[in-house]
Scaffold this motif. Sequence first.
Motif, PDB file in Angstrom:
ATOM      1  N   LYS A 151      67.169  66.263  51.227  1.00  0.00           N
ATOM      2  CA  LYS A 151      65.974  65.486  50.895  1.00  0.00           C
ATOM      3  C   LYS A 151      64.785  65.906  51.762  1.00  0.00           C
ATOM      4  O   LYS A 151      63.659  66.053  51.275  1.00  0.00           O
ATOM      5  N   ALA A 152      65.040  66.087  53.065  1.00  0.00           N
ATOM      6  CA  ALA A 152      63.953  66.495  53.958  1.00  0.00           C
ATOM      7  C   ALA A 152      63.463  67.904  53.624  1.00  0.00           C
ATOM      8  O   ALA A 152      62.257  68.174  53.619  1.00  0.00           O
ATOM      9  N   CYS A 153      64.415  68.798  53.319  1.00  0.00           N
ATOM     10  CA  CYS A 153      64.053  70.169  52.946  1.00  0.00           C
ATOM     11  C   CYS A 153      63.243  70.168  51.651  1.00  0.00           C
ATOM     12  O   CYS A 153      62.238  70.877  51.537  1.00  0.00           O
ATOM     13  N   GLN A 154      63.668  69.354  50.681  1.00  0.00           N
ATOM     14  CA  GLN A 154      62.976  69.287  49.396  1.00  0.00           C
ATOM     15  C   GLN A 154      61.540  68.796  49.592  1.00  0.00           C
ATOM     16  O   GLN A 154      60.598  69.339  49.014  1.00  0.00           O
ATOM     17  N   ALA A 155      61.394  67.756  50.420  1.00  0.00           N
ATOM     18  CA  ALA A 155      60.063  67.193  50.661  1.00  0.00           C
ATOM     19  C   ALA A 155      59.144  68.211  51.314  1.00  0.00           C
ATOM     20  O   ALA A 155      57.973  68.351  50.944  1.00  0.00           O
ATOM     21  N   SER A 156      59.667  68.943  52.299  1.00  0.00           N
ATOM     22  CA  SER A 156      58.865  69.960  52.981  1.00  0.00           C
ATOM     23  C   SER A 156      58.539  71.127  52.056  1.00  0.00           C
ATOM     24  O   SER A 156      57.405  71.596  51.999  1.00  0.00           O
ATOM     25  N   CYS A 157      59.533  71.561  51.302  1.00  0.00           N
ATOM     26  CA  CYS A 157      59.360  72.717  50.420  1.00  0.00           C
ATOM     27  C   CYS A 157      58.344  72.443  49.317  1.00  0.00           C
ATOM     28  O   CYS A 157      57.548  73.313  48.968  1.00  0.00           O
ATOM     29  N   GLU A 158      58.350  71.215  48.787  1.00  0.00           N
ATOM     30  CA  GLU A 158      57.482  70.906  47.646  1.00  0.00           C
ATOM     31  C   GLU A 158      56.011  70.808  48.033  1.00  0.00           C
ATOM     32  O   GLU A 158      55.155  70.638  47.165  1.00  0.00           O
ATOM     33  N   GLN A 159      55.708  70.918  49.311  1.00  0.00           N
ATOM     34  CA  GLN A 159      54.304  71.026  49.698  1.00  0.00           C
ATOM     35  C   GLN A 159      53.749  72.399  49.333  1.00  0.00           C
ATOM     36  O   GLN A 159      52.532  72.597  49.287  1.00  0.00           O
ATOM     37  N   GLN A 160      54.664  73.359  49.059  1.00  0.00           N
ATOM     38  CA  GLN A 160      54.234  74.718  48.781  1.00  0.00           C
ATOM     39  C   GLN A 160      54.734  75.255  47.448  1.00  0.00           C
ATOM     40  O   GLN A 160      54.061  76.069  46.821  1.00  0.00           O
ATOM     41  N   ARG A 161      55.939  74.811  47.010  1.00  0.00           N
ATOM     42  CA  ARG A 161      56.541  75.363  45.799  1.00  0.00           C
ATOM     43  C   ARG A 161      56.918  74.241  44.843  1.00  0.00           C
ATOM     44  O   ARG A 161      56.856  73.053  45.170  1.00  0.00           O
ATOM     45  N   ASP A 162      57.352  74.616  43.627  1.00  0.00           N
ATOM     46  CA  ASP A 162      57.706  73.616  42.625  1.00  0.00           C
ATOM     47  C   ASP A 162      59.113  73.069  42.864  1.00  0.00           C
ATOM     48  O   ASP A 162      59.902  73.612  43.645  1.00  0.00           O
ATOM     49  N   THR A 163      59.441  71.989  42.143  1.00  0.00           N
ATOM     50  CA  THR A 163      60.700  71.277  42.352  1.00  0.00           C
ATOM     51  C   THR A 163      61.919  72.141  42.071  1.00  0.00           C
ATOM     52  O   THR A 163      62.904  72.130  42.826  1.00  0.00           O
ATOM     53  N   THR A 164      61.881  72.911  40.988  1.00  0.00           N
ATOM     54  CA  THR A 164      63.032  73.743  40.621  1.00  0.00           C
ATOM     55  C   THR A 164      63.339  74.766  41.698  1.00  0.00           C
ATOM     56  O   THR A 164      64.484  74.945  42.109  1.00  0.00           O
ATOM     57  N   PHE A 165      62.310  75.451  42.155  1.00  0.00           N
ATOM     58  CA  PHE A 165      62.496  76.435  43.219  1.00  0.00           C
ATOM     59  C   PHE A 165      63.075  75.772  44.462  1.00  0.00           C
ATOM     60  O   PHE A 165      64.019  76.281  45.073  1.00  0.00           O
ATOM     61  N   CYS A 166      62.504  74.624  44.857  1.00  0.00           N
ATOM     62  CA  CYS A 166      62.905  73.975  46.101  1.00  0.00           C
ATOM     63  C   CYS A 166      64.350  73.491  46.046  1.00  0.00           C
ATOM     64  O   CYS A 166      65.072  73.545  47.049  1.00  0.00           O
ATOM     65  N   SER A 167      64.800  73.013  44.899  1.00  0.00           N
ATOM     66  CA  SER A 167      66.189  72.555  44.772  1.00  0.00           C
ATOM     67  C   SER A 167      67.153  73.703  45.039  1.00  0.00           C
ATOM     68  O   SER A 167      68.144  73.563  45.766  1.00  0.00           O
ATOM     69  N   SER A 168      66.869  74.857  44.448  1.00  0.00           N
ATOM     70  CA  SER A 168      67.724  76.027  44.646  1.00  0.00           C
ATOM     71  C   SER A 168      67.616  76.553  46.072  1.00  0.00           C
ATOM     72  O   SER A 168      68.626  76.886  46.708  1.00  0.00           O
ATOM     73  N   TYR A 169      66.406  76.616  46.582  1.00  0.00           N
ATOM     74  CA  TYR A 169      66.181  77.124  47.936  1.00  0.00           C
ATOM     75  C   TYR A 169      66.893  76.261  48.974  1.00  0.00           C
ATOM     76  O   TYR A 169      67.571  76.778  49.877  1.00  0.00           O
ATOM     77  N   CYS A 170      66.745  74.946  48.869  1.00  0.00           N
ATOM     78  CA  CYS A 170      67.357  74.045  49.847  1.00  0.00           C
ATOM     79  C   CYS A 170      68.885  74.094  49.764  1.00  0.00           C
ATOM     80  O   CYS A 170      69.576  73.990  50.783  1.00  0.00           O
TER      81      CYS A 170
END
Length: 333
Positions: A265-284
Amino acid sequence: MSLQTTSEAVQDAPKHSRIVAIDILRGIALIAMASYHFTWDLENFGYTAPGLTAFGWWKLYARCIASTFLFLVGVSLFLAHGRQIRWPSFWKRFAMVALAAIAISAVTYIATPDGFIFFGILHEIALASLLGLAFLRLPALLTAIAAAAAIAAPYFSRSEFFDHPALWWVGLSATNPRSNDYVPLFPWFGAVLAGVAVVKLASASGLLARLGTWMPGRWSNPLVFIGRHSLAFYLIHQPVLFGSVWLLSQVMPAPPQDKDAGFLKACQASCEQQRDTTFCSSYCGCMLATLKGEGSLDKLYSNDQTEIWKSHLADLASTCTAATESKMEGGQQ
């Protein structure tokens, strides 16, 4: 509206007395901001789910609060300087806000260097107040068009040219930089210009004069007081709230949470400041699997600040970013 009509509207604006309704609205916005920051503090100390304030209703709530503040900046700018720019008072207020913004940057750089506030709402207020002077005598319609253009700019004008850190304040970079409070010129200058345009129309229609005669009861006194001391309230409230939650955590620590779920959840929140939700889910997911695979999650949760660990995390992030982008490109083919 013609330039002449706008000029007449400026002449009709109240000269000395404050409009209590605007102070009340500003006070309500400050209380709302404090409630959001208090929830952020609870999240920071583990009393709520990680990433709570970065998603859904809470994210919308934060944007509404910021929009209201900046809208009122435009309103106040016109009321104070619409008839004539009073340079001594303008520069005094500008200096106070600018110095407070610099102080916020310095303190957050020391406390949270990975997400320090390099261009937050105070920085935006200072710059927008300066740029907004150019719109005070323009027709309301032209100001409204400029407001709409400023709000729309990030949707149409993003470019890697603005990815350089020196240009992050503009708000047109291809990916948003990481910060605990990022309020760049675009689109937020649009809210200030919207405030200028609306108060011009309100002045021309006589609504502003009628609003100036409204005197609420004693119930409004606390809100009026807060609204008239907005900068002091902004600077004081978060240290008080953060310190209070910290004290609570020393007496009654938050119950332990599922670390894997918390990380995602924390990674998703941080990642979505820069990338879209789909990318962040896979990245995290990649980051979690890699950290678990090498047995280094405990080091992450202990908030290791050594340069070796930071460099290792940066390498993992680059690897997972490349893997995620390759995976997404493969899925599109």
